[in-house]
Design a protein around this motif. Structure first.
Motif, PDB file in Angstrom:
ATOM      1  N   ALA A 133      -5.050 -18.766   3.337  1.00 34.32           N
ATOM      2  CA  ALA A 133      -5.343 -17.330   3.363  1.00 34.32           C
ATOM      3  C   ALA A 133      -4.771 -16.665   4.607  1.00 34.32           C
ATOM      4  O   ALA A 133      -4.197 -15.573   4.537  1.00 34.32           O
ATOM      5  CB  ALA A 133      -6.855 -17.106   3.276  1.00 34.32           C
ATOM      6  N   MET A 173      -7.757 -10.129   3.007  1.00 34.62           N
ATOM      7  CA  MET A 173      -6.949 -11.018   2.184  1.00 34.62           C
ATOM      8  C   MET A 173      -5.617 -10.315   1.901  1.00 34.62           C
ATOM      9  O   MET A 173      -5.532  -9.091   1.943  1.00 34.62           O
ATOM     10  CB  MET A 173      -7.656 -11.413   0.881  1.00 34.62           C
ATOM     11  N   PRO A 199     -12.151 -14.048   1.145  1.00 31.19           N
ATOM     12  CA  PRO A 199     -11.521 -13.329   2.262  1.00 31.19           C
ATOM     13  C   PRO A 199     -11.784 -14.065   3.566  1.00 31.19           C
ATOM     14  O   PRO A 199     -12.662 -14.935   3.644  1.00 31.19           O
ATOM     15  CB  PRO A 199     -12.221 -11.969   2.234  1.00 31.19           C
TER      16      PRO A 199
END
Length: 229
Positions: A133, A173, A199
């Motif tokens: 991420a 994100m 996230p």
């Protein structure tokens, strides 16, 4: 020196050393300071077929992009990995799972750094979700599909001026425009459940690197908080 773990109780670990060790030896090792030790748990699990498949799929993608033979690509990536990590040489046939995960993440980082496209079907199975991420945010690639992306505020900023917001408290994100529309149409909870993503909060350095905040603004906010308290 090696040892066996005899028992665990909270953060207390009892070890049985393979060789005897006395306090004089410890003091010499510690150079007169409080002796400390690093505990490394040996991973006895062998690389899984799934890990091996993912690694070779990424090696294939790097090979296709660079034009080098896949065997040469594998050896080059391993040499780079050894040089960066100091790891011992290993074989994809019988290395442990931890080594396989670390090498897989290393190849992923290499692809991000050199903008090498890789198979998007691998994205939901990279072993370090947080790492993936953050890398997507750093390199502006959609965490869902790999297309060029923007930094999406998962935590709504609302009508506030973004320059005045403390982004260290927010979640992010990386999403392309299509996936960004999907999260609004589907709802955040369903979107994350469908794609198995979460996230992340960004470090101060990443917030600065992505031009989301400046060090000056962080210091100003910290001073304001200290003054109010």
């Amino acid at each position: 020196m090696f040892a066996k773990i005899i028992s665990l109780q909270g953060n207390q670990v009892t070890l049985q050393l393979d060789d005897e060790l006395n306090m004089d030896q410890l003091q010499r090792f510690a150079n007169g300071k409080q002796p400390t030790a690093e505990l490394i748990i040996q991973d006895e699990r062998l690389i899984s077929p799934d890990q091996r498949k993912k690694i070779f799929a990424l090696i294939h993608d790097v090979s296709q992009f660079t034009g080098y033979d896949e065997r040469d690509t594998e050896m080059e990536l391993k040499y780079r990995y050894y040089a960066k990590t100091g790891a011992d040489s290993f074989s994809m046939s019988n290395c442990d799972m931890t080594t396989a995960n670390q090498f897989l993440t290393f190849i992923l980082d290499f692809c991000f750094e050199w903008d090498i496209p890789f198979r998007t079907k691998l994205w939901d199975s990279i072993p370090t979700d947080y790492h993936l991420a953050v890398q997507c945010l750093r390199y502006r690639k959609c965490v869902i599909c790999g297309k060029p992306a923007d930094v999406h505020h998962f935590t709504a900023v609302g009508n506030r001026s973004r320059k005045l917001v403390d982004h260290r408290k927010l979640w992010f994100m990386a999403l392309c425009r299509s996936c960004h529309s999907s999260i609004h149409n589907m709802g955040a909870k369903q979107f994350m459940l469908k794609h198995h993503i979460r996230p992340v909060r960004l470090s101060d350095d990443d917030l600065i690197r992505l031009h989301i905040m400046t060090r000056k603004r962080m210091d100003e906010i910290d001073e304001e908080v200290a003054y109010d308290s």
